[in-house]
Enzyme design. Structure first.
Site, mmCIF file in Angstrom:
data_model
loop_
_atom_site.group_PDB
_atom_site.id
_atom_site.type_symbol
_atom_site.label_atom_id
_atom_site.label_comp_id
_atom_site.label_asym_id
_atom_site.label_seq_id
_atom_site.Cartn_x
_atom_site.Cartn_y
_atom_site.Cartn_z
ATOM 1 N N LYS A 1 -13.486 25.316 2.600
ATOM 2 C CA LYS A 1 -12.758 24.325 2.251
ATOM 3 C C LYS A 1 -13.195 23.213 3.128
ATOM 4 C CE LYS A 1 -10.276 22.458 -0.789
ATOM 5 N NZ LYS A 1 -10.677 22.773 -2.188
ATOM 6 N N SER B 1 -11.868 23.053 -7.900
ATOM 7 C CA SER B 1 -10.413 22.744 -7.165
ATOM 8 C C SER B 1 -9.267 22.785 -8.165
ATOM 9 C CB SER B 1 -10.397 22.114 -5.998
ATOM 10 O OG SER B 1 -9.480 22.280 -4.991
#
Length: 585
Positions: free
Chosen positions: A189, A385
């Protein structure tokens, strides 16, 4: 009294001026709208395709018909362009397409879909020709589909491979005293990595390298097929910058002819059998697409497929053509469910993600819709995402080979100014009825509050992975192993099970029709945005946005840096967002 009278007269004058301007715009909009709908396409015509003002798949429409008066009548989406090319294939008045553009803002997946439409057009025996003063690498990818490619003798062709650059702000935080406290789940991330490090982590370098290589392989494979040059040779050309001049580009067969634009138009005249001293018939793609879009086509069936466009970052609120908001998205699914003529839904996603809560609200609408009608996802440039969050629950997921997807991970950012406030002499004290009544950015983040925030991030991550596991019929562990915030191309995503099929929007429509067990159908586009007068005023010529003014003052590069800082400030709440932005150069 005279002074007050003058003031009132001035106010009334301003009011009258704006009212006249208001109704003048209505009149002009109506006149131009009628003119565009009455476009005449002459025999032996060529469509001029200029992509300068085409960026979104969907140009948008409004629930309030008055709003359409203020919207750009010439505003056309990529889907309209592709539909127009399909119509032009069988239009006896159209003999070819001329690609004339200096710069395109289409993404690579969009360019691929447009290439496929142009390739299909060529199968009719009609020509596609391309000319530019300069070809950016992205533009060349699209233009390489043409039968003949022209380049200005004083121009250049950018062909050197893909790259991206990531900024890191750790030292800036320490020097300024403004710190971004990061709570994340997922070793990939990397959206928050610039605030934690001064260089790229091994995990981030691994995924970025794999991503760029996969996208590049897809790009040169398409160019190879169109130009009959091996991918190995294309890599040699890119590495050695062997197409940097028009002559070198021609010698290496990336282009066909080095010439000025007048020579290019003479070649089109020759193809049309028009003499050099005559003008040939042209129609702009925007006008032609507008004509096709506004022409009523009678259908023998009432069956419809709803195409719901999700474009831009995911945020709360109504949304618009550049922002995915739960207001317009949820309403679109609800209307499609209630409409008995709509037999299936195709969700077209082009989004790097954003707000996790909004993503979940849209996911829920898909869950409810699937109980009565099939839902098929078509991914554009991005469905990453939060973009993948809303995609994972579909019956079938399509992606282009160079679509960027995945990035299953979440993070939270808490701005902290305690070091800065100490430096400049600002001191604060908090009074609370309970220990955790508030988070103050002016005191250091304590471990207990950080732990509570991490708990929230972990909860959202668990929900995200669970939704993906259920939607993709995988175990939690299987999804977790390919999640961790890592991004994948469409090709890789299909291999690991995040995507079902490689294909474009038309492929998704065909799949939706099959699942709904219908053969003939028409399409209905959503969302219809609910906007008021104040939203439209901001688009009028005299009401230029502050962003546009700042961009003019700072320049492109400095404005880009400012945007990155501003985006961080807007990332409130837990985020399901792509790990980084890729600016392909």
């Amino acid at each position: 009294m005279r002074f007050l009278g003058n003031v009132m007269a001035t106010i009334i004058g301003i009011f009258v001026f704006f009212m006249l301007l208001f109704f003048g715009i209505i009149l002009i909009g109506t006149l131009f709208g009628e003119e565009s709908e009455g476009i005449e396409v002459k025999n032996n015509s060529v469509i001029e395709l200029n992509l300068e003002n085409i960026s979104n798949d969907y140009a948008g429409k409004y629930k309030d018909p008055w709003m359409d008066i203020f919207s750009e009548k010439k505003s056309i989406g990529l889907t309209d362009i592709i539909n127009a090319i399909a119509a032009a294939k069988t239009d006896s008045d159209i003999k070819g397409i001329s690609i004339l553009n200096e710069d395109s803002s289409l993404g690579l997946a969009q360019s691929k879909e447009l290439r496929e439409a142009l390739n299909d057009f060529k199968k009719s025996g009609k020509f596609v020709m391309a000319y530019a003063n300069n070809y950016t690498q992205r533009d060349y990818y699209l233009n390489s589909v043409a039968n003949t490619i022209y380049l200005n003798p004083a121009g250049d062709l950018d062909f050197k491979g893909l790259s991206t650059e990531i900024m890191f702000f750790k030292d800036l935080q320490e020097k300024s005293g403004i710190k971004m406290e990061v709570i994340r789940h997922g070793k990939y991330k990397s959206a928050v990595e610039p605030f934690l490090e001064n260089k790229m982590s091994d995990a981030n370098r691994e995924q970025t390298t794999a991503l760029l290589n996969s996208v590049w392989s897809s790009v040169i494979a398409d160019i190879s097929e169109s130009r009959h040059i091996s991918t190995a040779r294309l890599n040699e050309i890119a590495t050695g910058l062997l197409a940097r001049t028009p002559e070198m580009a021609k010698a290496n067969k990336l282009i066909d002819i080095v010439a000025y634009e007048d020579v290019y138009h003479d070649a089109i005249k020759k193809a049309l059998k028009v003499t050099k001293d005559e003008d040939y018939n042209k129609v702009s793609m925007t006008d032609y697409a507008q004509k096709i879009a506004t022409t009523s086509i009678l259908s023998d069936t009432d069956n419809q497929i709803a195409v719901i466009y999700a474009q831009g970052e995911i945020q709360s609120g109504e949304g618009d053509v550049n922002v995915i908001g739960e207001g317009s998205m949820r309403r679109s699914f609800q209307e499609a469910r209630k409409n008995k003529d709509i037999k299936a839904i195709v969700l077209r996603i082009d989004s790097p993600g954003g707000n996790a809560l909004t993503s979940d609200l849209i996911w829920r609408e898909i869950e409810l819709t699937k109980k009565t009608k099939p839902v098929v996802v078509s991914m554009g440039n991005y469905a990453a995402s939060g973009g993948y969050y809303i995609a994972c629950n579909a019956n079938t997921i399509f992606a282009e080979r160079n679509t960027i997807t995945g990035s299953i991970g979440v993070f939270g950012i808490l701005p902290n100014f305690s070091q800065l406030s100490t430096k400049i002499g600002i001191h604060t004290e908090q009074i609370m009825t309970n220990e955790n009544a508030r988070y103050s950015p002016f005191v250091p983040l304590n471990e207990k509050f950080k732990g509570i925030t991490l708990e929230g991030v972990e909860r959202v991550y668990k929900t995200f992975v669970t939704h993906v596991a259920e939607g993709r019929k995988m175990t939690f562990a299987q999804v977790d192993s390919i999640a961790q915030g890592r991004v994948w191309t469409g090709t890789e995503a299909k291999r690991i099970g995040l995507v079902d099929k490689i294909g474009n929007l038309n492929d998704a429509l065909t799949e939706a029709a099959s699942l709904a067990k219908i053969k003939d159908y028409s399409t209905q586009n959503f969302p219809e945005y609910q906007k008021d007068f104040s939203d439209i005023l901001a688009k009028l010529p005299f009401a230029k946005s502050k962003e546009a003014l700042i961009k003019e003052e700072l320049g492109e590069e400095n404005y880009f840096i400012l945007q990155q800082i501003k985006k961080v400030q807007l990332q409130k709440g837990i985020q399901a967002r792509m790990p980084f932005e890729i600016n392909i150069q």
